[in-house]
Design a protein around this motif. Structure first.
Motif, mmCIF file in Angstrom:
data_model
loop_
_atom_site.group_PDB
_atom_site.id
_atom_site.type_symbol
_atom_site.label_atom_id
_atom_site.label_comp_id
_atom_site.label_asym_id
_atom_site.label_seq_id
_atom_site.Cartn_x
_atom_site.Cartn_y
_atom_site.Cartn_z
ATOM 1 N N VAL A 47 -46.277 3.676 -2.361
ATOM 2 C CA VAL A 47 -46.833 3.837 -1.011
ATOM 3 C C VAL A 47 -48.135 4.634 -1.015
ATOM 4 N N PRO A 48 -48.173 5.829 -1.645
ATOM 5 C CA PRO A 48 -49.465 6.537 -1.658
ATOM 6 C C PRO A 48 -50.556 5.773 -2.397
ATOM 7 N N ASN A 142 -43.751 2.352 14.552
ATOM 8 C CA ASN A 142 -43.905 3.720 14.049
ATOM 9 C C ASN A 142 -44.335 3.640 12.588
ATOM 10 N N ILE A 143 -45.592 3.971 12.297
ATOM 11 C CA ILE A 143 -46.104 3.820 10.940
ATOM 12 C C ILE A 143 -45.419 4.792 9.980
ATOM 13 N N PHE A 144 -45.029 5.971 10.468
ATOM 14 C CA PHE A 144 -44.368 6.933 9.589
ATOM 15 C C PHE A 144 -42.969 6.463 9.211
ATOM 16 N N SER A 148 -41.628 5.607 5.426
ATOM 17 C CA SER A 148 -40.377 6.147 4.870
ATOM 18 C C SER A 148 -39.415 5.050 4.463
ATOM 19 N N GLU A 149 -39.499 3.906 5.143
ATOM 20 C CA GLU A 149 -38.598 2.787 4.843
ATOM 21 C C GLU A 149 -39.212 1.794 3.868
ATOM 22 N N GLY A 150 -40.468 2.017 3.473
ATOM 23 C CA GLY A 150 -41.113 1.127 2.519
ATOM 24 C C GLY A 150 -41.418 -0.253 3.056
ATOM 25 N N GLN A 151 -41.746 -0.368 4.352
ATOM 26 C CA GLN A 151 -42.095 -1.662 4.946
ATOM 27 C C GLN A 151 -43.548 -1.981 4.590
ATOM 28 N N MET A 152 -43.709 -2.712 3.479
ATOM 29 C CA MET A 152 -45.027 -2.859 2.881
ATOM 30 C C MET A 152 -46.028 -3.617 3.751
ATOM 31 N N PHE A 158 -51.812 -1.392 8.380
ATOM 32 C CA PHE A 158 -52.322 -0.120 8.895
ATOM 33 C C PHE A 158 -53.456 0.409 8.015
ATOM 34 N N ALA A 159 -53.247 0.367 6.696
ATOM 35 C CA ALA A 159 -54.264 0.883 5.777
ATOM 36 C C ALA A 159 -55.554 0.071 5.870
ATOM 37 N N MET A 160 -55.430 -1.243 6.048
ATOM 38 C CA MET A 160 -56.624 -2.077 6.183
ATOM 39 C C MET A 160 -57.394 -1.727 7.455
ATOM 40 N N LEU A 161 -56.681 -1.537 8.561
ATOM 41 C CA LEU A 161 -57.331 -1.150 9.806
ATOM 42 C C LEU A 161 -57.994 0.221 9.677
#
Length: 418
Positions: A47-48, A142-144, A148-152, A158-161
């Motif tokens: 994730v990170p 909820n992005i957090f 935490s659930e690893g919903q890739m 989100f990261a692209m935006l």
């Protein structure tokens, strides 16, 4: 000794030890500990790494460059995915693994549902609505919670935006953000390098456990199905993708395979394209010389939406189960299988055996009972290792192709040291 040779030796040693020792509880427990520890270490940084990689890569691109890379990536993923599925569909229709000596395999293996009832059910079912659930995952409320659930899929979107709008910040704020995420990405890459030093031990544990528990006996009753899937994956990996590398990317397929050797061996042993992602990034950047602005976008997206091997497997498995029930799927039904396999593969997470979820979706769509899924479970683990390797190879080919089409002439320009 180079890392990929260490992993290969560990792989061979695992097959030998697992076959000779058999299902001894003590050995399995030790191997499970070693393998799980290695997998957990890789999964810890997924994730990170994805967040830092995508934000760092996308924020460094102009809108025009991002559009070119994004469009090229999308066309590649849809094109090669469709080719992979059609390859599997062609082979499963030619070989017909679900029929043994003129008798549907289901009768030989004890399937209970009546074939006529199955055939009648085909026309009354539609799985199109189920596909919408896949796309809901792209925008989690909820992005957090998604992290935490690893919903890739949600994390990637989100990261692209985030990266897209970082690129449009005023200079001072933008430079600060880019410096932070570039540093975070480099830190994740260094942690990956540390974890990969222990890859041979982890690979030994993972593969020894599989061989010790299942051996090779489970393959025999399903040899024709097993062969069909392997043949399809081999055609895609050794013919289709090298053609793309040679004719479109203009690079040597042999150099590409050499550069990707550590990642492909890791993918085979872990059965997880997600867990292999850190290794894939390292191979592409350090061995193939693809810049981070390309890998940071293409690879994290590909690990979640480009699953050529899984899509091919899902198609062959669904057709095999229908054949085992003695059900003939017409052109329209087979088109549905192709379409659903292509779309559902987008939402298949890069984790072991996730393709089984997509197969359930396909079986529901064409009205074949889910009981037939039990036919393939005996060989799913071994085939999972093979299709994950093809998935990772496909991601890397896309990365090289997109890089070359965007003017990166240093990619695979020099021989990769073995």
């Amino acid at each position: 000794m180079k890392l990929h040779w260490q992993i290969l030796l560990a792989l061979l040693a695992a097959v030998a030890v697992g076959k000779l020792a058999g299902p001894q509880p003590g050995l399995i427990q030790i191997c499970e500990f070693l393998g799980t520890l290695f997998l957990n270490a890789l999964k810890m940084i997924i994730v990170p790494l994805i967040i830092a990689s995508i934000i760092s890569g996308v924020s460094s691109l102009s809108g025009q460059a991002l559009g070119r890379i994004g469009l090229g990536t999308l066309i590649y993923y849809l094109g090669t995915g469709l080719i992979a599925i059609c390859t599997g569909l062609l082979l499963v229709n030619l070989i017909v693994p679900g029929v043994v000596n003129g008798v549907p395999a289901g009768q030989l293996m004890g399937l209970s549902d009546d074939a006529r009832a199955v055939a009648a059910n085909i026309e009354s079912r539609s799985g199109a609505g189920e596909l919408l659930k896949v796309f809901y995952l792209m925008f989690p409320p909820n992005i957090f919670a998604a992290i935490s659930e690893g919903q890739m899929l949600g994390i990637v979107c989100f990261a692209m935006l985030y990266g897209f709008f970082v690129a449009r910040l005023p200079q001072l704020a933008g430079d600060t953000q880019r410096a932070f995420w570039s540093g975070a990405y480099q830190t994740m890459a260094d942690i990956t390098g540390l974890i990969m030093r222990f890859a041979p031990i982890g690979v030994f544990g993972l593969v020894t456990k599989v061989v010790a528990q299942t051996g090779f006996e489970a393959v025999r009753p399903l040899m024709l199905f097993f062969f069909t899937v392997i043949a399809g994956l081999a055609v895609h990996a050794l013919i289709t993708l090298p053609i793309v590398l040679r004719l479109i990317a203009g690079v040597s397929p042999l150099r590409h395979f050499q550069a990707m050797a550590p990642a492909l061996l890791t993918a085979f042993s872990t059965s997880s394209s997600g867990a292999t992602l850190p290794v894939t990034v390292e191979c592409m950047e350090k061995r193939a010389k693809v810049p981070n602005r390309i890998t940071g976008f293409v690879l994290p997206v590909g690990a979640n939406v480009n699953t050529d091997g899984s899509a091919l497997y899902e198609c062959v498995a669904a057709m095999f189960i229908a054949q085992a029930y003695g059900v003939h799927l017409g052109v329209a039904a087979q088109f549905s299988v192709v379409l659903i396999a292509l779309l559902s593969s987008i939402g298949v997470a890069g984790i072991p055996s996730a393709s089984l979820v997509a197969i359930v979706l396909i079986l529901n769509a064409v009205g074949v009972p889910l009981e037939g899924l039990g036919l393939i479970l005996a060989v799913d683990r071994v085939l999972d290792m093979c299709r994950t390797t093809v998935n990772v190879l496909g991601d890397s080919v896309c990365t090289v192709t997109v890089a070359r089409l965007n003017g990166e002439h240093g990619v695979l320009a020099e021989p990769v040291r073995a």
